[in-house]
Design a protein around this motif. Structure first.
Motif, mmCIF file in Angstrom:
data_model
loop_
_atom_site.group_PDB
_atom_site.id
_atom_site.type_symbol
_atom_site.label_atom_id
_atom_site.label_comp_id
_atom_site.label_asym_id
_atom_site.label_seq_id
_atom_site.Cartn_x
_atom_site.Cartn_y
_atom_site.Cartn_z
ATOM 1 N N UNK A 21 0.834 -1.204 0.000
ATOM 2 C CA UNK A 21 0.000 0.000 0.000
ATOM 3 C C UNK A 21 0.874 1.262 0.000
ATOM 4 N N UNK A 22 1.898 1.269 0.819
ATOM 5 C CA UNK A 22 2.813 2.419 0.841
ATOM 6 C C UNK A 22 3.418 2.640 -0.548
ATOM 7 N N UNK A 23 3.881 1.559 -1.154
ATOM 8 C CA UNK A 23 4.488 1.664 -2.488
ATOM 9 C C UNK A 23 3.497 2.186 -3.520
ATOM 10 N N UNK A 24 2.252 1.746 -3.423
ATOM 11 C CA UNK A 24 1.238 2.181 -4.383
ATOM 12 C C UNK A 24 0.865 3.650 -4.194
ATOM 13 N N UNK A 25 1.030 4.157 -2.967
ATOM 14 C CA UNK A 25 0.682 5.548 -2.689
ATOM 15 C C UNK A 25 1.892 6.491 -2.794
ATOM 16 N N UNK A 26 3.064 5.957 -3.124
ATOM 17 C CA UNK A 26 4.278 6.779 -3.215
ATOM 18 C C UNK A 26 4.135 7.918 -4.223
ATOM 19 N N UNK A 27 3.427 7.655 -5.313
ATOM 20 C CA UNK A 27 3.287 8.688 -6.345
ATOM 21 C C UNK A 27 2.369 9.827 -5.898
ATOM 22 N N UNK A 28 1.596 9.571 -4.854
ATOM 23 C CA UNK A 28 0.724 10.590 -4.269
ATOM 24 C C UNK A 28 1.498 11.177 -3.093
#
Length: 162
Positions: A134-141
């Motif tokens: 989840x952290x990795x998926x939200x990195x771009x945000x």
């Protein structure tokens, strides 16, 4: 190699310091540490995840068993346990990425627990790998803040017939 130690300790001040001091003095690594009361308020359970070679992990168990404040030490492999971690993550969002964040939360079974005009707090309780995902998926945000617990674990249930 990782091992999980479920350590029952007397619930009194200074015990956490003694246990963490044992790890520090011997240069043992603590990957995760979570402490909480059990059903008996006089006893706490420390869940410690540590990594190292087989000899190091064996030494950790031996050293823990020598401590006076420790009632019982149980060890188990990650594969033989059910483990969970809790994370709250605050992100900044806009009209363009709001839907993507909500879909990511839905896919990973995370919940939006607070929201303002341009920020939201997401909660997830799952295995450590899914939390990292989840952290990795939200990195771009724009991630504003992350609060993450240590791993909690119990050995898997085994059916025993009388």
């Amino acid at each position: 190699m990782k091992k999980i130690y479920s350590v029952l300790v007397e619930n009194r001040s200074g015990v956490l310091c003694k246990v963490s001091g044992l790890f520090s003095r011997r240069s043992f690594n603590i990957d995760s540490l979570a402490v909480g009361e059990t059903d008996d308020p006089k006893v706490s359970c420390m869940t410690i995840v540590s990594s190292g070679d087989e000899r190091t992990l064996e030494q950790i168990e031996k050293q823990l068993n020598k401590k006076i404040d420790i009632i019982k030490v149980k060890t188990f492999e990650e594969t033989a346990s059910i483990s969970r971690e809790l994370m709250l993550i605050k992100v900044k969002y806009n009209r363009n990425n709001r839907r993507d964040i909500m879909e990511t939360c839905e896919i990973l079974k995370a919940d939006i627990v607070d929201m303002s005009k341009n920020q939201m707090i997401i909660q997830i309780c799952d295995i450590p790998e899914k939390i990292t995902l989840l952290i990795n998926m939200l990195q771009s945000i724009s991630i504003i803040e992350v609060a993450r617990t240590g791993t909690l674990a119990l050995p898997k249930c085994i059916d025993t017939e009388a």
